[in-house]
Design an enzyme around this catalytic site. Structure first.
Site, PDB file in Angstrom:
ATOM      1  N   PRO A 101     -22.811  43.529 103.050  1.00  0.00           N
ATOM      2  CA  PRO A 101     -22.422  43.448 104.464  1.00  0.00           C
ATOM      3  C   PRO A 101     -21.021  42.886 104.665  1.00  0.00           C
ATOM      4  CG  PRO A 101     -23.984  41.707 103.924  1.00  0.00           C
ATOM      5  CD  PRO A 101     -23.934  42.613 102.731  1.00  0.00           C
TER       6      PRO A 101
ATOM      7  N   ASP B  40     -22.039  42.914 112.820  1.00  0.00           N
ATOM      8  CA  ASP B  40     -21.196  42.413 113.906  1.00  0.00           C
ATOM      9  C   ASP B  40     -19.784  42.989 113.926  1.00  0.00           C
ATOM     10  OD1 ASP B  40     -20.198  41.223 111.652  1.00  0.00           O
ATOM     11  OD2 ASP B  40     -20.173  39.187 112.447  1.00  0.00           O
TER      12      ASP B  40
END
Length: 662
Positions: A366, A53
């Protein structure tokens, strides 16, 4: 449903396996450059929720060069400041911050949060705009053969891949669709949690599949098929690295909480652990939180049982860390669990015929917020190089620069991730609590150049002409070969409208000869520009114009070199038609090239256009300089306006000369 046991055979110049962000970026270049290409993916649809994202500054500049940054800006959530919550002297949580990068204004764009599915949709739309190339979904590669005897023949097809279309039953299996795993969205998809064009795409893909096999002969193969890459295994390239014993949960929710900074980027640290808070689009918030530690004494390979992690477990951990503040949610958009690890392949290419990108060659935590960015930039880097070589425009020697440029950055990424992850795995807060802020500020500093892509660190190569003095021929200038061309907002000479250079230098497959023409109102400087223009028009010496001496790029682009002129004289004292014709192109249908001449002068109605571009570039406003910008907006060469020999040597090394009569 029928089965075709007779595999057909076809040829393609480029086969891309994997339609994630890196694969789609590579496919974008195929569509822009008119390459005969195929792109396949085993999954029946693109990503719709969850996954990556974070979008960094350099990635957003690339999006602007492609033409869809405005869509990201419209839908995404910008984050430029971070707060860090730590225990105070009395043990209660207190806020430290906000903190902001000192280089936040070195780009027109700021770090933005938007889910991977929307980014994939934007790239797919860009591909559709320029060609009929489509992702072929529900297809796997079953066998691979590579004839090394053909590797040096640019016209040969040394790669043979057998493809098979999956049956409906296979597509529905967890290993393909992701269903049944913690990554699946429990409530399913409906119009309430999907954007309209995503919903249409999902409906269109819900069709039955016909099982068949096909043999593909390809010149080049680009593997973008994830951490368990089938492509990588076929060429025997390993992944090297290790994993930690810390298990983290990540969850996208709409929070119900009285925590003051639940909509602000930051961290919360206390004796119970640490949370990373990332505000998202559509009132979503992403939370990263430690949920478990693998016992290596009993589990030697340090693997964990993903099924043992639940959303309820993640929620309880968040609640414990946020105390005394409350936390709950009713809407969960996506969640998963992962184990921190850093792995990298020793090389990203095989004989400059098979290339690997993204997670196929580097994996990491991440939380660093660079995975999708690095993957897309891998695909962006190799895509234009393969596209230009496959169309016969560029010298095959440029393909070797992919591994040299991207492998070094991947190593830097893993080192960066080790430092970042180390902060998050320190569950015990420092004495007094406040000392944690110093560690966080070091993290912010790490982000500034590398993480945001403000520097690329590309070394000397056929595409990067480094000089003994890395700063170039002009003392003090900041235009360094191997680094991005720093964005500046300029005025178009023809109409006075403003535009960022990231959009002016469109990603269409062409090299740009950028002429920083200096003050063209000065007679001496004007003469220098006229002399250079005579050379570009082929009116000096016996050599043909460098603008017409190379193989033409298929499609709308034509010649592989475009000329953009940026002068520093006052806009009101200069006219478009004052410039030599070769600098302002004429087309029998479209007329003059009004977008070719730009002015670095202040615009009273656009504060971003401040007339300080030459200063940012460190270039003398009187004399100027010229440079060659690669199709990916990185500087390839810099020289004086008179250095036509240096310019020609660079282009001769990168491009293939046209055959007379063709």
């Amino acid at each position: 449903m029928t089965e075709d046991n007779h595999a057909s055979e076809s040829h393609t110049d480029v086969l891309i396996i994997g339609a994630g962000p890196s694969g789609l970026m590579a496919a974008y270049w195929m569509s822009r450059c008119g390459v005969r290409a195929r792109i396949i993916d085993k999954k029946p649809t693109k990503v719709f929720t969850g996954q990556a994202d974070g979008l960094r500054v350099r990635t957003l500049e690339i999006f602007d060069s492609i033409g869809f940054q405005h869509r990201v800006q419209h839908e995404g959530h910008v984050t430029v400041e971070a707060n860090f919550w730590v225990p105070g002297p009395d043990g209660n949580l207190i806020r430290q911050g906000p903190f902001c990068s000192s280089k936040v204004n070195e780009s027109p764009f700021h770090n933005t949060l938007l889910n991977q599915g929307r980014i994939e949709q934007f790239i797919l739309d860009s591909i559709k705009e320029h060609s009929g190339l489509k992702v072929e979904r529900g297809i796997i590669a079953e066998s691979f053969d590579y004839d090394e005897n053909l590797k040096d023949d640019p016209d040969a097809y040394p790669i043979t891949v057998k493809l098979r279309t999956l049956s409906d039953e296979e597509i529905k299996s967890p290993s393909v669709s992701g269903g049944g795993s913690p990554q699946a969205v429990q409530s399913g998809f409906d119009r309430s949690n999907l954007v309209s064009d995503d919903w249409e795409d999902l409906v269109q893909k819900s069709r039955s599949h016909q099982t068949k096999t096909e043999i593909i002969k390809a010149k080049y193969l680009i593997g973008c098929d994830g951490a368990h890459s089938w492509t990588r295994k076929q060429v025997d390239i390993p992944m090297v690295g290790s994993s930690t014993d810390h298990i983290w949960g990540v969850i996208d929710i709409i929070p119900i909480s009285n925590f003051p900074d639940i909509r602000r980027l930051g961290t919360v640290t206390n004796a119970a652990g640490m949370i990373l808070i990332i505000p998202r689009e559509r009132q979503l918030v992403r939370l990263y939180v430690p949920v478990q530690v693998v016992d290596k004494a009993t589990n030697g390979d340090a693997r964990f049982d993903r099924s043992s992690i639940t959303p309820e477990m993640i929620k309880e951990r968040v609640q414990a860390i946020l105390k005394p503040y409350t936390f709950d949610y009713k809407i969960c958009d996506w969640w998963t669990a992962y184990q921190i690890g850093q792995r990298i392949a020793p090389t990203f290419a095989k004989d400059d015929r098979v290339f690997l990108a993204g997670d196929a060659v580097h994996t990491h935590s991440p939380k660093v917020g660079l995975g999708m960015n690095m993957s897309m930039q891998d695909g962006f880097n190799i895509g234009w190089k393969v596209a230009l070589v496959a169309t016969g425009v560029a010298n095959p020697a440029i393909l070797s620069t992919y591994n040299a440029e991207r492998h070094h950055l991947a190593e830097m990424l893993l080192d960066f991730d080790r430092h970042w992850s180390g902060v998050f795995t320190e569950n015990k807060p420092p004495e007094g609590g406040l000392g944690k802020t110093e560690s966080m500020m070091k993290i912010v500093e790490l982000f500034e150049d590398f993480a945001d892509g403000l520097k690329a660190f590309y070394g000397a190569s056929p595409l990067v002409c480094k000089l003994d003095n890395e700063q170039g021929l002009i003392p003090g200038h900041h235009l360094v070969p191997g680094e991005r061309f720093p964005p500046v907002k300029l005025r178009k000479q023809a109409d006075g409208n403003t535009q960022w250079t990231t959009r002016i230098l469109e990603s269409d497959g062409r090299f740009r000869l950028v002429i920083l023409a200096g003050n063209v109102c000065d007679a001496t400087q004007k003469q220098r520009i006229e002399t250079l223009s005579h050379f570009l028009a082929g009116q000096l010496g016996e050599n043909a114009s460098p603008l017409s001496r190379y193989t033409v790029l298929p499609g709308r682009s034509g010649r592989p070199i475009d000329v953009v002129t940026i002068h520093s004289a006052p806009w009101k004292e200069t006219e478009f038609f004052d410039f030599p014709e070769i600098l302002r192109d004429f087309d029998d249908t479209m007329g003059w090239g009004y977008g070719k001449i730009w002015c670095d002068d202040a615009c009273i109605w656009d504060r971003d256009c401040d007339g300080k571009g030459y200063e940012r570039w460190g270039v003398d406003r009187m004399r100027g300089v010229m440079l060659i910008v690669r199709p990916d907006q990185y500087i390839g060469w810099v020289g004086e306006l008179e250095d036509t020999d240096g310019m020609t040597r660079y282009l001769d090394g990168a491009l293939i000369k046209a055959v007379p009569g063709k």
